[in-house]
Write an enzyme that holds these catalytic residues in place. Structure first.
Site, PDB file in Angstrom:
ATOM      1  N   ILE A 212       8.122   0.920  -0.791  1.00 42.74           N
ATOM      2  CA  ILE A 212       8.731  -0.047  -1.706  1.00 42.74           C
ATOM      3  C   ILE A 212       7.686  -0.954  -2.337  1.00 42.74           C
ATOM      4  O   ILE A 212       7.700  -1.183  -3.555  1.00 42.74           O
ATOM      5  CB  ILE A 212       9.792  -0.885  -0.963  1.00 42.74           C
TER       6      ILE A 212
ATOM      7  N   THR B 262      10.986   6.244   1.961  1.00 44.11           N
ATOM      8  CA  THR B 262       9.668   5.708   2.288  1.00 44.11           C
ATOM      9  C   THR B 262       9.187   6.354   3.579  1.00 44.11           C
ATOM     10  O   THR B 262       9.893   7.148   4.194  1.00 44.11           O
ATOM     11  CB  THR B 262       9.706   4.173   2.490  1.00 44.11           C
TER      12      THR B 262
ATOM     13  N   VAL C 211      16.236   4.073   1.271  1.00 44.88           N
ATOM     14  CA  VAL C 211      15.165   4.239   0.285  1.00 44.88           C
ATOM     15  C   VAL C 211      14.153   5.216   0.876  1.00 44.88           C
ATOM     16  O   VAL C 211      13.817   5.132   2.058  1.00 44.88           O
ATOM     17  CB  VAL C 211      14.466   2.899  -0.048  1.00 44.88           C
TER      18      VAL C 211
ATOM     19  N   SER D  86       0.794  -1.230   0.000  1.00 49.01           N
ATOM     20  CA  SER D  86       0.000   0.000   0.000  1.00 49.01           C
ATOM     21  C   SER D  86       0.827   1.282   0.000  1.00 49.01           C
ATOM     22  O   SER D  86       0.285   2.371  -0.192  1.00 49.01           O
ATOM     23  CB  SER D  86      -0.955   0.020   1.200  1.00 49.01           C
TER      24      SER D  86
ATOM     25  N   ASP E 214      -3.483  -9.054   6.638  1.00 48.28           N
ATOM     26  CA  ASP E 214      -2.621  -8.784   7.788  1.00 48.28           C
ATOM     27  C   ASP E 214      -1.668  -9.963   7.889  1.00 48.28           C
ATOM     28  O   ASP E 214      -2.060 -11.062   8.298  1.00 48.28           O
ATOM     29  CB  ASP E 214      -3.455  -8.641   9.063  1.00 48.28           C
TER      30      ASP E 214
ATOM     31  N   LYS F 117      15.569  -8.481  10.749  1.00 49.89           N
ATOM     32  CA  LYS F 117      16.091  -8.535   9.381  1.00 49.89           C
ATOM     33  C   LYS F 117      17.213  -9.557   9.244  1.00 49.89           C
ATOM     34  O   LYS F 117      17.316 -10.233   8.219  1.00 49.89           O
ATOM     35  CB  LYS F 117      16.563  -7.143   8.950  1.00 49.89           C
TER      36      LYS F 117
ATOM     37  N   TYR G 221      14.803  -4.311  15.407  1.00 49.89           N
ATOM     38  CA  TYR G 221      14.551  -4.322  13.962  1.00 49.89           C
ATOM     39  C   TYR G 221      15.674  -5.058  13.234  1.00 49.89           C
ATOM     40  O   TYR G 221      15.422  -5.878  12.345  1.00 49.89           O
ATOM     41  CB  TYR G 221      14.439  -2.888  13.448  1.00 49.89           C
TER      42      TYR G 221
END
Length: 295
Positions: free
Chosen positions: A18, A189, A187, A15, A61, A158, A154
């Site tokens: 990226i 975003t 990037v 939505s 979801d 990853k 985070y």
């Protein structure tokens, strides 16, 4: 070309950012795209820009396993010849917070979205990828290979995805299914985490608060690549016959990865302390400690 001959992709987290750009780029390259996100209003608007059934919005979801099972059932009845050519695992949440301040609730939610959801959707949809000898893509991050303060949780999510993708690559190779781990640098975003530092944090003093705020807007200050350019590069990797496992896309991705590979850790940490003002945080903490002892 008949409808059944059009190659099909599915993108999660589609939505915005990226994911949204990847949907556009895949359509440009001739794919029909199932665009999945919790909010589909933007995707419904996007789908109207193309011919019918070129972009198909689907509410999902990824942290809800039951919804993933329903998606599998939906695709079982809608995919031409039971084939999915690309599964693009992009959905994700950010978390910029000292490691010791991340609550159990937030920790669980982050790993459900960034790790477990991707593993579940991959296992549930793998038969469609095997049928097409397709490609599975994961949006990885420099955080998973580098040292970014206040991003431990985070980064851990990853790093988990990186290793999952690499082992998955070995397992799926015998089915002629490619796996691409897109280790992503800067990037542009809207994923940045803007949550404030809790007042009970051990970093809750002026220098600590300043360092956290500086870290939150790190990417925006370092000339991030546009989401559109990033999507163009990654889709080019997808349609290429090469099979690299790890690719490095986004600003500074290749450079920082090489630094982490060859620089001694003590040097990396020293640079990090300077870059993110942790030296000021440490100095303030030691000064406070000395003042407390004197009292």
């Amino acid at each position: 070309m008949s409808t059944s001959d059009i190659k099909t992709a599915l993108v999660t987290g589609a939505s915005s950012g990226i994911g949204y750009a990847v949907v556009r780029e895949l359509v440009k390259n001739g794919f029909r795209v199932y665009a999945c996100a919790r909010r589909v209003d933007l995707l419904e608007q996007l789908s109207k820009e193309y011919e019918p059934h070129r972009v198909i919005p689907y509410p999902l979801d990824i942290s809800n396993f039951e919804e993933i099972v329903l998606l599998k059932e939906y695709l079982s009845t809608h995919l031409p010849r039971q084939r999915l050519d690309i599964l693009y695992n992009n959905a994700g949440q950010s978390c910029t917070m000292p490691a010791v301040d991340v609550t159990n609730e937030r920790l669980n939610q982050l790993f459900q979205v960034n790790v477990i959801g991707h593993m579940n959707i991959t296992s549930q949809l793998c038969k469609f990828l095997i049928n097409s000898k397709g490609t599975i893509v994961f949006t990885g991050s420099l955080s998973g290979v580098s040292v970014f303060p206040f991003g431990a949780v985070y980064a851990a999510s990853k790093a988990a995805i990186h290793q999952y993708a690499r082992v998955l690559h070995a397992e799926m190779k015998m089915f002629d299914v490619r796996v691409i781990n897109a280790i992503t640098g800067g990037v542009s975003t809207d994923i940045a985490d803007t949550k404030p530092l809790p007042e009970n944090s051990p970093f809750y003093f002026p220098e600590g608060i300043e360092a956290l705020e500086n870290r939150k807007f790190m990417a925006a200050r370092n000339f991030p690549m546009s989401a559109e350019t990033y999507a163009e590069k990654v889709v080019k990797d997808i349609v290429s016959p090469k099979d690299p496992v790890d690719i490095y896309r986004g600003s500074l991705a290749t450079l920082i990865s090489w630094i982490m590979m060859f620089a001694p850790y003590w040097l990396v940490e020293w640079v990090v302390f300077k870059k993110f003002k942790l030296d000021k945080v440490e100095k303030a903490l030691r000064k406070r400690s000395e003042t407390t002892k004197e009292k």
